[in-house]
Design a protein around this motif. Structure first.
Motif, PDB file in Angstrom:
ATOM      1  N   SER A  96       0.830  -1.201   0.000  1.00  0.00           N
ATOM      2  CA  SER A  96       0.000   0.000   0.000  1.00  0.00           C
ATOM      3  C   SER A  96       0.869   1.258   0.000  1.00  0.00           C
ATOM      4  O   SER A  96       0.586   2.214  -0.715  1.00  0.00           O
ATOM      5  CB  SER A  96      -0.931  -0.009   1.214  1.00  0.00           C
ATOM      6  OG  SER A  96      -1.677   1.162   1.270  1.00  0.00           O
TER       7      SER A  96
ATOM      8  N   THR B  99      -4.207   3.863  -0.001  1.00  0.00           N
ATOM      9  CA  THR B  99      -4.148   3.663   1.451  1.00  0.00           C
ATOM     10  C   THR B  99      -5.181   2.641   1.902  1.00  0.00           C
ATOM     11  O   THR B  99      -4.923   1.842   2.795  1.00  0.00           O
ATOM     12  CB  THR B  99      -4.400   5.002   2.176  1.00  0.00           C
ATOM     13  OG1 THR B  99      -3.455   5.961   1.715  1.00  0.00           O
ATOM     14  CG2 THR B  99      -4.273   4.862   3.672  1.00  0.00           C
TER      15      THR B  99
ATOM     16  N   HIS C 184      -6.277   0.149   0.162  1.00  0.00           N
ATOM     17  CA  HIS C 184      -6.068  -1.109  -0.574  1.00  0.00           C
ATOM     18  C   HIS C 184      -7.108  -1.286  -1.678  1.00  0.00           C
ATOM     19  O   HIS C 184      -7.554  -2.400  -1.949  1.00  0.00           O
ATOM     20  CB  HIS C 184      -6.087  -2.319   0.356  1.00  0.00           C
ATOM     21  CG  HIS C 184      -5.102  -2.246   1.467  1.00  0.00           C
ATOM     22  ND1 HIS C 184      -4.658  -3.356   2.120  1.00  0.00           N
ATOM     23  CD2 HIS C 184      -4.450  -1.210   2.057  1.00  0.00           C
ATOM     24  CE1 HIS C 184      -3.801  -2.997   3.066  1.00  0.00           C
ATOM     25  NE2 HIS C 184      -3.671  -1.694   3.040  1.00  0.00           N
TER      26      HIS C 184
END
Length: 170
Positions: free
Chosen positions: A10, A148, A150
């Protein structure tokens, strides 16, 4: 869609969006406005804006191409997303450069008044660039948030399918 990826992946997926936002906000807005105040005394700070932009956009496109071979699927998709938006920005800047060139030709060879040239460059050149920068900032901020969380946009999943990755949420 939300995928099962590590926090490290990420963080890597956020990098292209951070680079592009740095170029848009830091270079094309903040540095450009700050250097306009100095342009009568020093032209060099203003000349750094296109140089830094070309370097960052070039790096983004190069790294996106390289990402297909070295990065995980999730990270590669975020690089490709950012590269596509970088191409849109390059096209917008190219159109602006062409309009500025036409203004110069009109002023130099066809006797257009300076006010008419400035109106043409401002209305047909600068305004679309400003709108494009604003829209790209919004889109990249959302993409940074998606990295962030995913997530990936559906168009990236359709373009670069990966049957092996685990989907957490549709």
């Amino acid at each position: 869609m939300k995928f099962e990826v590590s926090d490290q992946e990420s963080k890597k997926a956020k990098v292209p969006h951070e680079i592009f936002l740095t170029n848009l906000v830091g270079n094309h807005i903040l540095w450009f406005i700050a250097s306009l105040g100095l342009v009568r005394s020093y032209w060099q700070p203003l000349a750094l804006v296109p140089v830094v932009s070309i370097l960052l956009l070039g790096y983004t496109l190069w790294r996106a191409r390289r990402s297909k071979a070295i990065d995980s699927w999730f990270v590669m998709c975020h690089w490709q997303l950012c590269a596509g938006r970088s191409r849109v920005f390059i096209l917008t800047l190219s159109v602006f450069g062409f309009i500025a060139f036409l203004g110069w030709v009109g002023f130099t060879y066809f006797g257009m008044k300076e006010v008419a040239v400035m109106a043409m460059i401002g209305g047909a050149g600068v305004l679309p660039v400003m709108v494009t920068v604003l829209v790209l900032i919004l889109m990249e901020s959302d993409a940074l948030h998606q990295a962030t969380q995913h997530k990936l946009p559906n168009k990236m999943i359709e373009r670069y399918p990966n049957p092996d990755i685990r989907v957490i949420e549709e």
